[in-house]
Scaffold this active site. Structure first.
Site, PDB file in Angstrom:
ATOM      1  N   CYS A   1      12.244 -13.400 -48.168  1.00  0.00           N
ATOM      2  CA  CYS A   1      13.643 -13.034 -48.397  1.00  0.00           C
ATOM      3  C   CYS A   1      14.554 -14.214 -48.037  1.00  0.00           C
ATOM      4  O   CYS A   1      14.447 -14.765 -46.927  1.00  0.00           O
ATOM      5  CB  CYS A   1      13.955 -11.829 -47.505  1.00  0.00           C
ATOM      6  SG  CYS A   1      15.651 -11.276 -47.559  1.00  0.00           S
ATOM      7  N   ASN A   2      15.444 -14.567 -48.942  1.00  0.00           N
ATOM      8  CA  ASN A   2      16.371 -15.678 -48.678  1.00  0.00           C
ATOM      9  C   ASN A   2      17.294 -15.355 -47.511  1.00  0.00           C
ATOM     10  O   ASN A   2      17.519 -16.179 -46.636  1.00  0.00           O
ATOM     11  CB  ASN A   2      17.211 -15.961 -49.925  1.00  0.00           C
ATOM     12  CG  ASN A   2      16.366 -16.485 -51.064  1.00  0.00           C
ATOM     13  OD1 ASN A   2      16.280 -17.688 -51.275  1.00  0.00           O
ATOM     14  ND2 ASN A   2      15.725 -15.607 -51.810  1.00  0.00           N
TER      15      ASN A   2
ATOM     16  N   CYS B   1      17.931 -15.792 -54.431  1.00  0.00           N
ATOM     17  CA  CYS B   1      17.738 -14.393 -54.040  1.00  0.00           C
ATOM     18  C   CYS B   1      16.437 -13.957 -54.695  1.00  0.00           C
ATOM     19  O   CYS B   1      16.166 -14.329 -55.849  1.00  0.00           O
ATOM     20  CB  CYS B   1      18.908 -13.543 -54.531  1.00  0.00           C
ATOM     21  SG  CYS B   1      18.617 -11.766 -54.388  1.00  0.00           S
TER      22      CYS B   1
HETATM   23  N1  DGL Z   1      15.749 -10.114 -50.568  1.00  0.00           N
HETATM   24  C1  DGL Z   1      17.158 -10.454 -50.503  1.00  0.00           C
HETATM   25  C2  DGL Z   1      17.315 -11.966 -50.616  1.00  0.00           C
HETATM   26  O1  DGL Z   1      16.479 -12.673 -51.141  1.00  0.00           O
HETATM   27  C3  DGL Z   1      17.952  -9.762 -51.567  1.00  0.00           C
HETATM   28  C4  DGL Z   1      18.095  -8.259 -51.361  1.00  0.00           C
HETATM   29  C5  DGL Z   1      18.853  -7.884 -50.093  1.00  0.00           C
HETATM   30  O2  DGL Z   1      20.057  -8.207 -49.966  1.00  0.00           O
HETATM   31  O3  DGL Z   1      18.228  -7.304 -49.214  1.00  0.00           O
HETATM   32  O4  DGL Z   1      18.289 -12.506 -50.143  1.00  0.00           O
END
Ligand code: DGL
Length: 420
Positions: free
Chosen positions: A154-155, A283
């Site tokens: 996750c970013n 993302c």
């Molecule tokens: N997985 C999140 C990211 O890559 C995106 C979804 C979220 O905000 O939880 O930032």
């Protein structure tokens, strides 16, 4: 006062320090948010452990897809070049999606990044431990294997939690490596050999942290490259729209155009010398909408205001692929990689998802299975003996229909692993 300042400098914010101490004081790994201290005492057994991957939800499955399909190295010689064998063929992965607490990207907007940081360290602790809940049942089981590496898929979690996890692993003296998508994504920018400007599309939280501009600047600078203009645009909607969330009724193309326009405007406001050329898909969900995003920039180029400002051909950086390459190198460097012919202690991949403990906590759910919004954003860090969510095995029937369709149609290697 001085002692507190020194303590803060050493362990970082107190909630990360609390978790470090909590784990230390429960070495048998039976309590919530702990793991068995001695699980990595045998170096050879450690090498045969699986690799943990976590995300705020199912978006990180795009990273898992990249891990399952990467073939850019020779598995025998470790030299660059495809050899027709997936680079992680010997390895097994344990995926965890913190669906109950997502979206991570919106915690910063409600001033809850301290709670988010605690959630992220707890995600890592879950992967390190054996403790997981059964789908039905009153008590947790201790059958999940620990991991030898953690991929923060996750970013937003990388932006807010990578340093805390590194600090915690060092404090616990674990031989476990951690790779985050942002550093890998910045390396992807370097390897793209961009000559134009850089645009980052990510969540609101990731952009608010400034992690991409900072890391790209460091990475290009260390490689002796000049740093072009870097603009970013945080979206509160695009990830949800890609997942097919009913709260975002417009098409993915419409949301993509809105974000591309905002990014192009931010880029123009920085008075760049060169056109915007490299787009970082910062993302987890955005690689799934790459063609809509690219089409959006094509249509913006037709407007006089942007025709000279956006490159005719864009270079897309997908941090998922860069992360897979980074993990391969890190495993080899730390001698944790399984060699051809060797097998992991786990015969097949495992998937887990967090769900609210509705009966125990008496909270409401939303349609995607996450916690009620008001409850979710009202929490504070420091809860070590109370679990409002539980991590259970992920089976396809637990996923909302849209997410299921997305995985089945767009992430075939993950789908195969999930439904074997
Ligand atoms: N997985 C999140 C990211 O890559 C995106 C979804 C979220 O905000 O939880 O930032």
């Amino acid at each position: 006062m001085k002692a507190l300042a020194v303590l803060l400098l050493f362990v970082g914010p107190l909630h990360a320090g609390d978790l470090i101490e909590h784990v230390r004081s429960h070495p048998d790994g039976k309590a919530a948010f702990t793991f068995e201290a001695g699980a990595w005492s045998d170096a050879e057994a450690t090498r045969h452990l699986p690799i943990g991957v976590f995300d705020s939800g199912i978006g990180g499955l795009t990273v898992l897809e990249a891990l399952l399909t990467l073939d850019v190295f020779h598995n025998d010689t470790l030299q660059p070049g495809a050899d027709g064998v997936p680079d992680f063929a010997q390895e097994r992965f344990i995926y965890f999606g913190d669906q109950a607490n997502m979206p991570y990207g919106n915690y910063s907007a409600v001033n809850r990044t301290d709670y988010l940081r605690e959630l992220i360290v707890k995600d890592a602790i879950f992967l390190l431990g054996r403790r997981a809940w059964p789908v039905q049942g009153e008590t947790p089981l201790y059958t999940k294997p620990p991991v030898k590496a953690i991929v923060i898929a996750c970013n937003t979690a990388t932006a807010y939690g990578l340093e805390d996890i590194r600090k915690a692993l060092a404090a616990w003296k674990l031989p476990v490596i951690v790779v985050g998508v942002v550093e890998a994504g910045a390396r992807g920018v370097l390897e793209s050999n961009t000559t134009g400007g850089i645009g980052v599309l990510a969540t609101v939280g990731t952009c608010a942290s400034g992690v991409y501009p900072r890391t790209i600047t460091q990475t290009l600078g260390l490689a002796g490259k000049s740093v072009p203009v870097i603009a970013q645009q945080g979206s509160p909607t695009l990830a949800g729209a890609i997942e097919g969330d009913a709260a975002f009724p417009d098409s993915v193309a419409a949301y993509a155009l809105k974000e591309a326009r905002a990014l192009a405007e931010a880029y123009r406001d920085s008075k760049p010398q060169a056109p915007l050329q490299t787009i970082v898909l910062g993302c987890t969900h955005y690689p799934l909408a790459k063609s809509e995003i690219d089409t959006a920039f094509d249509s913006l180029r037709k407007e006089a205001a942007f025709s000279q400002m956006i490159a005719e051909q864009r270079l897309f950086v997908n941090p998922a692929e860069a992360t897979a390459r980074e993990l391969f190198r890190e495993l080899a460097r730390s001698k944790l990689r399984l060699k051809p012919g060797e097998t992991c202690a786990l015969d097949r991949g495992q998937f887990y998802l967090s769900v609210p403990r509705v009966e125990e906590v008496g909270i409401q759910l939303t349609a995607d299975g996450s916690l009620d919004k008001d409850y979710k954003y009202s929490r504070s860090p420091g809860q070590m003996d109370f679990e409002d969510t539980k991590n259970i095995p992920l089976t396809p029937d637990l996923l909302p229909a849209n997410s299921l369709k997305l995985v089945r149609e767009r992430l075939p290697a993950v789908w195969q692993s999930l439904t074997r």
